[in-house]
Enzyme design. Structure first.
Site, mmCIF file in Angstrom:
data_model
loop_
_atom_site.group_PDB
_atom_site.id
_atom_site.type_symbol
_atom_site.label_atom_id
_atom_site.label_comp_id
_atom_site.label_asym_id
_atom_site.label_seq_id
_atom_site.Cartn_x
_atom_site.Cartn_y
_atom_site.Cartn_z
ATOM 1 N N HIS A 39 119.458 26.805 28.572
ATOM 2 C CA HIS A 39 118.114 27.372 28.388
ATOM 3 C C HIS A 39 118.098 28.872 28.685
ATOM 4 C CE1 HIS A 39 113.799 27.777 29.981
ATOM 5 N NE2 HIS A 39 113.695 27.575 28.686
ATOM 6 N N HIS A 81 112.025 36.587 26.744
ATOM 7 C CA HIS A 81 111.065 35.480 26.878
ATOM 8 C C HIS A 81 109.609 35.934 26.973
ATOM 9 C CE1 HIS A 81 108.635 32.486 29.029
ATOM 10 N NE2 HIS A 81 109.299 31.621 28.289
#
Ligand code: G3P
Ligand code: CA
Length: 290
Positions: A39, A81
């Site tokens: 991730h 992100h």
């Protein structure tokens, strides 16, 4: 019992449980176990979404990496992100008068000046926010696979077409990549539908957990449903698997974010097809015992 002996016993028990898992393989009816997806790269061990995090995953022997794609003021696709540069770079120091430091308000050249590693650790000082081009090239170089998230697509009109164009230019839309090395995911069903309409061969994953009754609405353009682990159940995984996705195969489930052995065993027991984790070594050791 000494702590080391307890740890060894626990590891052995977890391994034994892993061997007994009722493993589901939607793809081939074989005994394959869930894919392990790093991730934002191996983000427990290197700064998230940097090339270092990709390389760390590769060093751990992890094939799949996940990332987050957004766009700069002058139209460059970059991997980061948050919609702000503040948390994972030194933008606040370098550009003190540019609050709130939104990615979309900075040029690619400005973002290229930022340190995206020091916040994580001194060893990563000087790491950069990668362009998507540099990122996919590194994933290719490492012989890895990419779970690419289109992040905040509402902020970046046309980002789906632009992302697909870049992927095509970098050689990521040939049959070999489409079949086994690329999945595009998003929290936005509209964005995924656009990706599917523009390039039907691309596998897509919808992040979140739509009501089971609504799942057929997504089966026309989403190959996977990727829910948070907190909301997942065995019945939900079965409901997804019962549907056929846009490529004529059962829809799949990748669960996120799973960083400990007991949770990895639980979701594997539910029959998920992938486990998205910041600690891919922990999940791999738990499910594959190496
Ligand atoms: O891949 C799942 C996960 O990345 C979705 O949440 O916020 O980490 O992008 P987030
Ligand atoms: Ca993500």
């Amino acid at each position: 019992m000494h702590a080391r002996a307890v740890a060894a016993t626990t590891t052995a028990l977890l391994g034994a449980i892993a061997l007994l898992l009722p493993v589901h393989d939607a793809r081939a009816g074989s005994t394959a176990r869930p894919s392990v997806i790093a991730h934002r790269g191996a983000s427990a061990y290197a700064p998230e979404n940097t090339l270092s995090a990709v390389d760390e995953a590769a060093a751990l022997g992890i094939l799949w990496v996940e990332n987050d794609v957004q766009r700069t003021k002058d139209g460059e696709l970059v991997v980061i992100h948050d919609d702000s540069l503040r948390r994972t770079t030194d933008a606040e120091e370098v550009f003190p008068d540019r609050a709130p430091w939104k990615v979309k308000d900075f040029t690619a050249a400005e973002i290229a000046r930022l340190d995206a590693g020091s916040w994580f650790g001194a060893a990563y000082a000087g790491a950069r926010v990668p362009t998507l081009t540099a990122y996919v090239d590194r994933v290719e170089h490492n012989h890895q696979k990419l779970l690419l998230e289109i992040k905040n697509p509402e902020l970046y009109p046309g980002i789906e077409q632009q992302t697909l164009k870049l992927l095509g230019n970098e050689g990521w839309l040939d049959q070999r990549h489409l079949v086994g090395r690329l999945i595009v995911q998003s929290f936005s069903a509209g964005s995924l539908r656009t990706v599917h309409d523009l390039k039907p061969g691309v596998r897509t994953g919808l992040l979140g957990k739509p009501a089971a009754a609504d799942l057929p609405d997504y089966a026309g353009f989403a190959d996977l449903i990727n829910p948070s682990v907190a909301s997942l159940s065995r019945d939900y995984v079965s409901a997804v698997h019962a549907l056929t996705g846009p490529h004529g195969k059962p829809m799949e489930v990748f669960a996120w974010t799973v960083d400990d052995a007991p949770t990895a065993l639980t979701v594997a027991g539910y029959g998920v097809d992938g486990v998205i984790t910041n600690r891919p070594d922990v999940v791999r050791r738990t499910l594959y015992w190496y």
